[in-house]
Structure formats: structure tokens, C-alpha cells
Design an enzyme around this catalytic site. Structure first.
Site, PDB file in Angstrom:
ATOM      1  N   CYS A  85       0.665  -1.185  -0.526  1.00 39.99           N
ATOM      2  CA  CYS A  85      -0.086  -0.031  -0.294  1.00 39.99           C
ATOM      3  C   CYS A  85       1.286   1.388   0.117  1.00 39.99           C
ATOM      4  CB  CYS A  85      -0.809   0.020   1.519  1.00 39.99           C
ATOM      5  SG  CYS A  85      -1.573   1.491   1.911  1.00 39.99           S
ATOM      6  N   GLU A  86       1.059   1.809  -0.602  1.00 40.95           N
ATOM      7  CA  GLU A  86       1.648   3.466  -1.578  1.00 40.95           C
ATOM      8  C   GLU A  86       1.201   4.941   0.238  1.00 40.95           C
ATOM      9  OE1 GLU A  86      -1.193   6.382  -4.010  1.00 40.95           O
ATOM     10  OE2 GLU A  86       0.088   5.006  -4.516  1.00 40.95           O
ATOM     11  N   HIS A  87       0.065   4.107   1.013  1.00 45.84           N
ATOM     12  CA  HIS A  87      -0.276   4.773   2.032  1.00 45.84           C
ATOM     13  C   HIS A  87       0.833   4.499   3.036  1.00 45.84           C
ATOM     14  CE1 HIS A  87      -4.099   5.655  -0.735  1.00 45.84           C
ATOM     15  NE2 HIS A  87      -2.773   6.447  -1.423  1.00 45.84           N
ATOM     16  N   HIS A  88       0.688   3.433   3.763  1.00 47.30           N
ATOM     17  CA  HIS A  88       1.743   2.841   4.978  1.00 47.30           C
ATOM     18  C   HIS A  88       2.490   1.972   4.862  1.00 47.30           C
ATOM     19  CE1 HIS A  88      -2.940   4.036   5.692  1.00 47.30           C
ATOM     20  NE2 HIS A  88      -2.329   5.000   6.485  1.00 47.30           N
ATOM     21  N   GLN A 126      -5.388  -0.919  -5.253  1.00 44.58           N
ATOM     22  CA  GLN A 126      -5.612  -1.673  -5.618  1.00 44.58           C
ATOM     23  C   GLN A 126      -6.976  -0.832  -6.602  1.00 44.58           C
ATOM     24  OE1 GLN A 126      -8.284  -3.807  -3.177  1.00 44.58           O
ATOM     25  NE2 GLN A 126      -9.734  -4.596  -4.985  1.00 44.58           N
ATOM     26  N   HIS A 154      -6.102  -6.181   2.913  1.00 42.61           N
ATOM     27  CA  HIS A 154      -5.004  -4.458   3.304  1.00 42.61           C
ATOM     28  C   HIS A 154      -5.093  -4.429   4.440  1.00 42.61           C
ATOM     29  CE1 HIS A 154      -5.788  -2.558  -1.049  1.00 42.61           C
ATOM     30  NE2 HIS A 154      -6.564  -3.668  -0.800  1.00 42.61           N
ATOM     31  N   CYS A 156      -2.796  -2.977   6.277  1.00 44.30           N
ATOM     32  CA  CYS A 156      -3.308  -1.322   6.252  1.00 44.30           C
ATOM     33  C   CYS A 156      -4.344  -1.514   7.207  1.00 44.30           C
ATOM     34  CB  CYS A 156      -3.233  -0.661   5.474  1.00 44.30           C
ATOM     35  SG  CYS A 156      -3.994  -0.838   3.735  1.00 44.30           S
TER      36      CYS A 156
END
Length: 163
Positions: A85-88, A126, A154, A156
Site C-alpha cells: 500500500c502506497e499510503h502505509h 488496488q 489490506h 493497513c
């Protein structure tokens, strides 16, 4: 800014060096027996998990598109993938299902899975992963239509809850 490539600046810019600092920041001892080689192991794993940045569609397909007279849907189901995940920077993983209706060309079946994995091995969400696979197939074989469904867990969300 110093642009020299002396040994110290190269060592200071490794992922492992930054991971060692992160371990210190959370209050752990990076020299503790169990953590001593963790920064280097993390760097090796992270480079593998993001190796999709060093691949491109043409290399992955390796010329495996074929002219055919075929008007039935091509479906490749249950393609396992793992991504970050690019956010976490936490994993998400699951199965991709890819279908397309050929016009004049088809892909080798294994190449569909390789496309999924190439895009999955990048920092992702995703939704982008889904569209990148669909767009690559559209670009390379110009089918009448293409559909991609991705089912994923996910971490995250699972590890943090809905915070």
C-alpha cells in the site's frame, strides 16, 4: 549539496542505513542480536517487493502476443499477487481475475499473470493496480473489451482497524 560519490555518502544512502535509524527512533537497539541484520534483510525484501519499477510491459510480454481468429472470452482467474500500500507501506494481497475479448491478437496466458505481478511490485493502491493491468492489455492486444477484478486483503486496514 555535496555531489561526491565517496564511500560514506553511498553507505549513508542505503535503505538499510535508514531502517537502522528507524529502529533507533522507535526505541530499539539495532545492534541487538535479533535485529543486527534486519536492516539489510529489509532492504533486500523491499527491493524485491518494488522490483516492478525496473520492469516494463514490453519486457514482461517478451513478444508473446499472437495473431488469431478467436472470438471467445479469454479468462485468467485466481492470479495470486502481493503488493505494498502506497499510503502505509504495508502489504495487501489477494487474487486478480482478468478477462478480455480478443479482436485479432491474444497474449500468452502466463503473460497476464506476469503483468499483474509487475504492477503489483510497485507501491500501489488496488484501484490503480486494476486499471494498469486493464490498460496494458488494451494497449498491447487491442481487444474488444477487457475487465479486471481484484480481491484483496489490506493489512493497513486489518492491522490498524478503521482508524
Amino acid at each position: 549539496m555535496n555531489d561526491r560519490n565517496d564511500g560514506k555518502s553511498l553507505v549513508a544512502n542505503t535503505i538499510a542505513c535508514h531502517v537502522r535509524e528507524m529502529i533507533k527512533i522507535i526505541g530499539e537497539d539495532p545492534n541487538r542480536e535479533g535485529l543486527r541484520k534486519t536492516p539489510e534483510r529489509f532492504e533486500k525484501a523491499f527491493k524485491f517487493l518494488t522490483s516492478g519499477y525496473h520492469q516494463n510491459i514490453d519486457h514482461v510480454l517478451n513478444g508473446a502476443t499472437f495473431s488469431v481468429t478467436y472470438d471467445e472470452m479469454v479468462i485468467v482467474k485466481n492470479i495470486e499477487f502481493f503488493s505494498l500500500c502506497e499510503h502505509h507501506l504495508l502489504p495487501f494481497f489477494g487474487k486478480a481475475h482478468v478477462a478480455y475479448l480478443p479482436d485479432k491478437r491474444v497474449l500468452g496466458l502466463s503473460k497476464v499473470a506476469r503483468l499483474v505481478n509487475m504492477f503489483a511490485r510497485r507501491l500501489q493502491i488496488q484501484e490503480r493496480l486494476t486499471s494498469q493491468v486493464a490498460e496494458a492489455i488494451q494497449e498491447k492486444v487491442a481487444p474488444h473489451g477487457v475487465g479486471v477484478i481484484i480481491e484483496a486483503r489490506h493489512l493497513c486496514m486489518q492491522m490498524r482497524g478503521v482508524e
